[in-house]
Design a protein around this motif. Sequence first.
Motif, PDB file in Angstrom:
ATOM      1  N   PRO A 247       0.788  -1.237   0.000  1.00  0.00           N
ATOM      2  CA  PRO A 247       0.000   0.000   0.000  1.00  0.00           C
ATOM      3  C   PRO A 247       0.815   1.280   0.000  1.00  0.00           C
ATOM      4  O   PRO A 247       0.241   2.371  -0.048  1.00  0.00           O
ATOM      5  CB  PRO A 247      -0.812  -0.117   1.300  1.00  0.00           C
ATOM      6  N   PHE A 248       2.139   1.164   0.021  1.00  0.00           N
ATOM      7  CA  PHE A 248       2.960   2.375   0.085  1.00  0.00           C
ATOM      8  C   PHE A 248       3.942   2.487  -1.082  1.00  0.00           C
ATOM      9  O   PHE A 248       4.873   3.284  -1.034  1.00  0.00           O
ATOM     10  CB  PHE A 248       3.704   2.422   1.425  1.00  0.00           C
ATOM     11  N   VAL A 249       3.732   1.690  -2.129  1.00  0.00           N
ATOM     12  CA  VAL A 249       4.493   1.839  -3.373  1.00  0.00           C
ATOM     13  C   VAL A 249       3.768   2.880  -4.224  1.00  0.00           C
ATOM     14  O   VAL A 249       2.610   2.689  -4.595  1.00  0.00           O
ATOM     15  CB  VAL A 249       4.595   0.503  -4.130  1.00  0.00           C
ATOM     16  N   PHE A 250       4.446   3.976  -4.543  1.00  0.00           N
ATOM     17  CA  PHE A 250       3.730   5.118  -5.100  1.00  0.00           C
ATOM     18  C   PHE A 250       3.041   4.817  -6.422  1.00  0.00           C
ATOM     19  O   PHE A 250       1.952   5.319  -6.685  1.00  0.00           O
ATOM     20  CB  PHE A 250       4.662   6.333  -5.220  1.00  0.00           C
ATOM     21  N   ARG A 251       3.630   3.957  -7.271  1.00  0.00           N
ATOM     22  CA  ARG A 251       2.987   3.668  -8.547  1.00  0.00           C
ATOM     23  C   ARG A 251       1.735   2.814  -8.362  1.00  0.00           C
ATOM     24  O   ARG A 251       0.751   2.966  -9.098  1.00  0.00           O
ATOM     25  CB  ARG A 251       3.963   2.973  -9.494  1.00  0.00           C
ATOM     26  N   ILE A 252       1.727   1.922  -7.403  1.00  0.00           N
ATOM     27  CA  ILE A 252       0.518   1.145  -7.115  1.00  0.00           C
ATOM     28  C   ILE A 252      -0.557   2.059  -6.546  1.00  0.00           C
ATOM     29  O   ILE A 252      -1.735   1.992  -6.942  1.00  0.00           O
ATOM     30  CB  ILE A 252       0.836  -0.012  -6.143  1.00  0.00           C
ATOM     31  N   VAL A 253      -0.171   2.932  -5.633  1.00  0.00           N
ATOM     32  CA  VAL A 253      -1.124   3.891  -5.058  1.00  0.00           C
ATOM     33  C   VAL A 253      -1.687   4.785  -6.162  1.00  0.00           C
ATOM     34  O   VAL A 253      -2.906   5.014  -6.245  1.00  0.00           O
ATOM     35  CB  VAL A 253      -0.438   4.744  -3.971  1.00  0.00           C
ATOM     36  N   GLU A 254      -0.817   5.295  -7.016  1.00  0.00           N
ATOM     37  CA  GLU A 254      -1.266   6.175  -8.096  1.00  0.00           C
ATOM     38  C   GLU A 254      -2.220   5.452  -9.038  1.00  0.00           C
ATOM     39  O   GLU A 254      -3.295   5.974  -9.383  1.00  0.00           O
ATOM     40  CB  GLU A 254      -0.053   6.697  -8.876  1.00  0.00           C
ATOM     41  N   ALA A 255      -1.849   4.243  -9.469  1.00  0.00           N
ATOM     42  CA  ALA A 255      -2.676   3.508 -10.432  1.00  0.00           C
ATOM     43  C   ALA A 255      -4.029   3.154  -9.836  1.00  0.00           C
ATOM     44  O   ALA A 255      -5.072   3.272 -10.509  1.00  0.00           O
ATOM     45  CB  ALA A 255      -1.948   2.246 -10.882  1.00  0.00           C
ATOM     46  N   TYR A 256      -4.050   2.713  -8.585  1.00  0.00           N
ATOM     47  CA  TYR A 256      -5.309   2.329  -7.933  1.00  0.00           C
ATOM     48  C   TYR A 256      -6.198   3.549  -7.725  1.00  0.00           C
ATOM     49  O   TYR A 256      -7.416   3.501  -7.979  1.00  0.00           O
ATOM     50  CB  TYR A 256      -5.005   1.644  -6.607  1.00  0.00           C
ATOM     51  N   ALA A 257      -5.607   4.666  -7.299  1.00  0.00           N
ATOM     52  CA  ALA A 257      -6.389   5.898  -7.116  1.00  0.00           C
ATOM     53  C   ALA A 257      -6.937   6.380  -8.459  1.00  0.00           C
ATOM     54  O   ALA A 257      -8.088   6.838  -8.548  1.00  0.00           O
ATOM     55  CB  ALA A 257      -5.529   6.973  -6.468  1.00  0.00           C
ATOM     56  N   ARG A 258      -6.139   6.278  -9.495  1.00  0.00           N
ATOM     57  CA  ARG A 258      -6.627   6.648 -10.837  1.00  0.00           C
ATOM     58  C   ARG A 258      -7.808   5.774 -11.239  1.00  0.00           C
ATOM     59  O   ARG A 258      -8.827   6.264 -11.740  1.00  0.00           O
ATOM     60  CB  ARG A 258      -5.491   6.490 -11.863  1.00  0.00           C
ATOM     61  N   PHE A 259      -7.668   4.473 -11.039  1.00  0.00           N
ATOM     62  CA  PHE A 259      -8.746   3.557 -11.414  1.00  0.00           C
ATOM     63  C   PHE A 259     -10.033   3.898 -10.669  1.00  0.00           C
ATOM     64  O   PHE A 259     -11.108   4.005 -11.276  1.00  0.00           O
ATOM     65  CB  PHE A 259      -8.327   2.119 -11.124  1.00  0.00           C
ATOM     66  N   LEU A 260      -9.936   4.062  -9.343  1.00  0.00           N
ATOM     67  CA  LEU A 260     -11.121   4.384  -8.546  1.00  0.00           C
ATOM     68  C   LEU A 260     -11.722   5.714  -8.976  1.00  0.00           C
ATOM     69  O   LEU A 260     -12.952   5.850  -9.088  1.00  0.00           O
ATOM     70  CB  LEU A 260     -10.759   4.407  -7.060  1.00  0.00           C
ATOM     71  N   GLY A 261     -10.880   6.707  -9.220  1.00  0.00           N
ATOM     72  CA  GLY A 261     -11.373   7.996  -9.685  1.00  0.00           C
ATOM     73  C   GLY A 261     -12.071   7.893 -11.030  1.00  0.00           C
ATOM     74  O   GLY A 261     -13.106   8.531 -11.272  1.00  0.00           O
ATOM     75  N   ASN A 262     -11.521   7.065 -11.924  1.00  0.00           N
ATOM     76  CA  ASN A 262     -12.136   6.889 -13.237  1.00  0.00           C
ATOM     77  C   ASN A 262     -13.503   6.215 -13.141  1.00  0.00           C
ATOM     78  O   ASN A 262     -14.356   6.389 -14.023  1.00  0.00           O
ATOM     79  CB  ASN A 262     -11.225   6.051 -14.139  1.00  0.00           C
ATOM     80  N   GLN A 263     -13.724   5.456 -12.057  1.00  0.00           N
ATOM     81  CA  GLN A 263     -15.030   4.830 -11.835  1.00  0.00           C
ATOM     82  C   GLN A 263     -15.969   5.737 -11.040  1.00  0.00           C
ATOM     83  O   GLN A 263     -17.081   5.334 -10.714  1.00  0.00           O
ATOM     84  CB  GLN A 263     -14.858   3.501 -11.072  1.00  0.00           C
ATOM     85  N   GLY A 264     -15.524   6.962 -10.748  1.00  0.00           N
ATOM     86  CA  GLY A 264     -16.338   7.883  -9.974  1.00  0.00           C
ATOM     87  C   GLY A 264     -16.317   7.613  -8.485  1.00  0.00           C
ATOM     88  O   GLY A 264     -17.088   8.214  -7.725  1.00  0.00           O
ATOM     89  N   LYS A 265     -15.437   6.742  -8.020  1.00  0.00           N
ATOM     90  CA  LYS A 265     -15.336   6.403  -6.594  1.00  0.00           C
ATOM     91  C   LYS A 265     -14.305   7.329  -5.942  1.00  0.00           C
ATOM     92  O   LYS A 265     -13.241   6.902  -5.483  1.00  0.00           O
ATOM     93  CB  LYS A 265     -14.948   4.935  -6.433  1.00  0.00           C
ATOM     94  N   TYR A 266     -14.670   8.596  -5.877  1.00  0.00           N
ATOM     95  CA  TYR A 266     -13.710   9.617  -5.434  1.00  0.00           C
ATOM     96  C   TYR A 266     -13.347   9.478  -3.961  1.00  0.00           C
ATOM     97  O   TYR A 266     -12.187   9.679  -3.581  1.00  0.00           O
ATOM     98  CB  TYR A 266     -14.280  11.014  -5.712  1.00  0.00           C
ATOM     99  N   ASP A 267     -14.326   9.132  -3.112  1.00  0.00           N
ATOM    100  CA  ASP A 267     -14.033   8.990  -1.682  1.00  0.00           C
ATOM    101  C   ASP A 267     -13.066   7.831  -1.439  1.00  0.00           C
ATOM    102  O   ASP A 267     -12.131   7.937  -0.621  1.00  0.00           O
ATOM    103  CB  ASP A 267     -15.327   8.770  -0.895  1.00  0.00           C
ATOM    104  N   GLU A 268     -13.286   6.726  -2.145  1.00  0.00           N
ATOM    105  CA  GLU A 268     -12.387   5.578  -1.991  1.00  0.00           C
ATOM    106  C   GLU A 268     -10.983   5.922  -2.499  1.00  0.00           C
ATOM    107  O   GLU A 268      -9.977   5.516  -1.906  1.00  0.00           O
ATOM    108  CB  GLU A 268     -12.943   4.374  -2.751  1.00  0.00           C
ATOM    109  N   ALA A 269     -10.940   6.656  -3.591  1.00  0.00           N
ATOM    110  CA  ALA A 269      -9.640   7.079  -4.121  1.00  0.00           C
ATOM    111  C   ALA A 269      -8.907   7.953  -3.119  1.00  0.00           C
ATOM    112  O   ALA A 269      -7.692   7.796  -2.904  1.00  0.00           O
ATOM    113  CB  ALA A 269      -9.831   7.819  -5.444  1.00  0.00           C
ATOM    114  N   MET A 270      -9.613   8.866  -2.474  1.00  0.00           N
ATOM    115  CA  MET A 270      -8.994   9.744  -1.481  1.00  0.00           C
ATOM    116  C   MET A 270      -8.525   8.958  -0.264  1.00  0.00           C
ATOM    117  O   MET A 270      -7.498   9.279   0.335  1.00  0.00           O
ATOM    118  CB  MET A 270      -9.968  10.842  -1.055  1.00  0.00           C
TER     119      MET A 270
END
Length: 560
Positions: free
Chosen positions: A193-216
């Motif tokens: 959970p603390f590898v920046f590229r995994i965090v970035e990619a997962y947050a991008r994916f969640l944001g692209n699905q409109g799951k902004y709270d989960e991304a945050m």
Amino acid sequence: MVLGLTGFAQAQDTTNVEQFSLYHPSISGSYLAGRGAFEDRENDLAASYFLDALEADWGNIALLDRAFVALVSAGRVEEAEMVAKQLLSVEPDNELARIAVGVVALKERRYASARKTLEGMSKDSLFGIMGNVVWSWAVEEELGGKAAVDNLEPISQPGFKNFLTFQAALMADLSGDVKLAENLYAEAYEADPFVFRIVEAYARFLGNQGKYDEAMDVIQRYHDRGLTHVNIDEVEALITQKKRPGRMADNVQQGAAETLRGLSSALSREQASDISIVLMRLARFLHPKSDLITFSIADLMDRAERFETANALYGQVHRNSPLHGQALVRTAENLQEIGDIDEAIRKLSNLANTMPDNLTAVIALGDALRRDKRYTEAAVAYDKALEMTGGTRTIDWHLYYVRGIAHERDGEWEKAESDFLKALELNPDQPQVLNYLGYSWVDQKLELKRALEMIEKAVALRPEDGYIVDSLGWAYYRLERFEEATETLERAARLSPSDPTINDHLGDAYWQVDRKREARFQWSIALELTDEDDGDLAEKIQQKLDGNLTDLKRVAELSN
């Protein structure tokens, strides 16, 4: 056999030279010149020398291998492909050459050719696994994410599971298989959970699905650990505005580039190895517009002490990139490394003024001023940095630590002591701070018992650090436990034999235990190791060597 990464590291010089006929001195001369240039990380020059040698002996496996690796390392991938094909004609099992040929085919959208080149590679070796991932990206384009992901499933080598899960997530995401991608991203994220590229990619994916709270939530967990990265900040800004941030990889070329970049980064944590440079250059060939990859190659050149080459690459980071500010800072820091401290400070001062929110620039300015012994100005820069951060984050221990050093060097001990204690409040087990404060107390004959406990703790945390072991030995010396001091300082000198202070301390300890001949010898070594920045130390050592030191008190006076 993979000569590109075993030949350079393992082949014996005599074996290499014997491969070239004495009747062709120009071949051996070009080979030797190329080898020297490669060892100095002058990859472009090395490639040219090896190509010169190849003109006279195109079938020589050793030369083909070295020319291939040097060309890729210099970023001349298309030329390297030609050499790689010839290398494969005489050594078909060279996995790295297969990867390079496959990467060029993938870049040129010749997906069937890429699959054919990479088909059947081992699923047990590093390069074989890498080739399988690149093969899967080629499959992704024509058969879809499920087929690509299925190819990675049988790979079970230890240490690769989460890397492959993340690659599979990127593939599923690109193919539009939302459910599979979400499961794979979640699995990769929970494992790391603390590898920046995994965090970035997962947050991008969640944001692209409109799951902004989960991304945050994903981003906040990263920040709560005291971690920051400009890429994460960029995604966070978009998520905060409820804007879809887009995928990390928009096509298979970018996806395969991330594969190579990620492996390169993992392999380069300790040093800029031949492997890591080759992989990062292949990544940039696939995704030349990636500022992260360009920055990463520059960072590898930094670590290889090729500062001019690094600065040329930092200059290619786009001005609108979130990494642009860091690239400018690194450029200035490299100017310090090549001896232009005044220009470095000028550039960093301009950056701190024109980019007032650039914390990295402010900290770098403080570091440059401290390095130039402008301690009062350095402390002011650190003051500004602490104002920017609030001074309460766990990682702020470092700002208090470096400001404390500036105050201590400036003769402001009370301020320095306060900063060191604050740093330990934020990070109680930080060995650098424990050592610096403990050593400072010992040197001033203050808080000797507490100082000794601190240094012993630092040594337990960093037992192979000669400077910290030296502090422990010097604490014993100040406490007049000279036998223990001698034994400990001997260990420090073995760990850091080129440090003048450690050798001087050992000489003092030898004198106190009546080993006077060894003491003089050790002081002579210490004096030889001093440079222009060690003027005061050199003067004290010279006094010891010149004086008729018949009593222990005089040595103690010169040790202060």
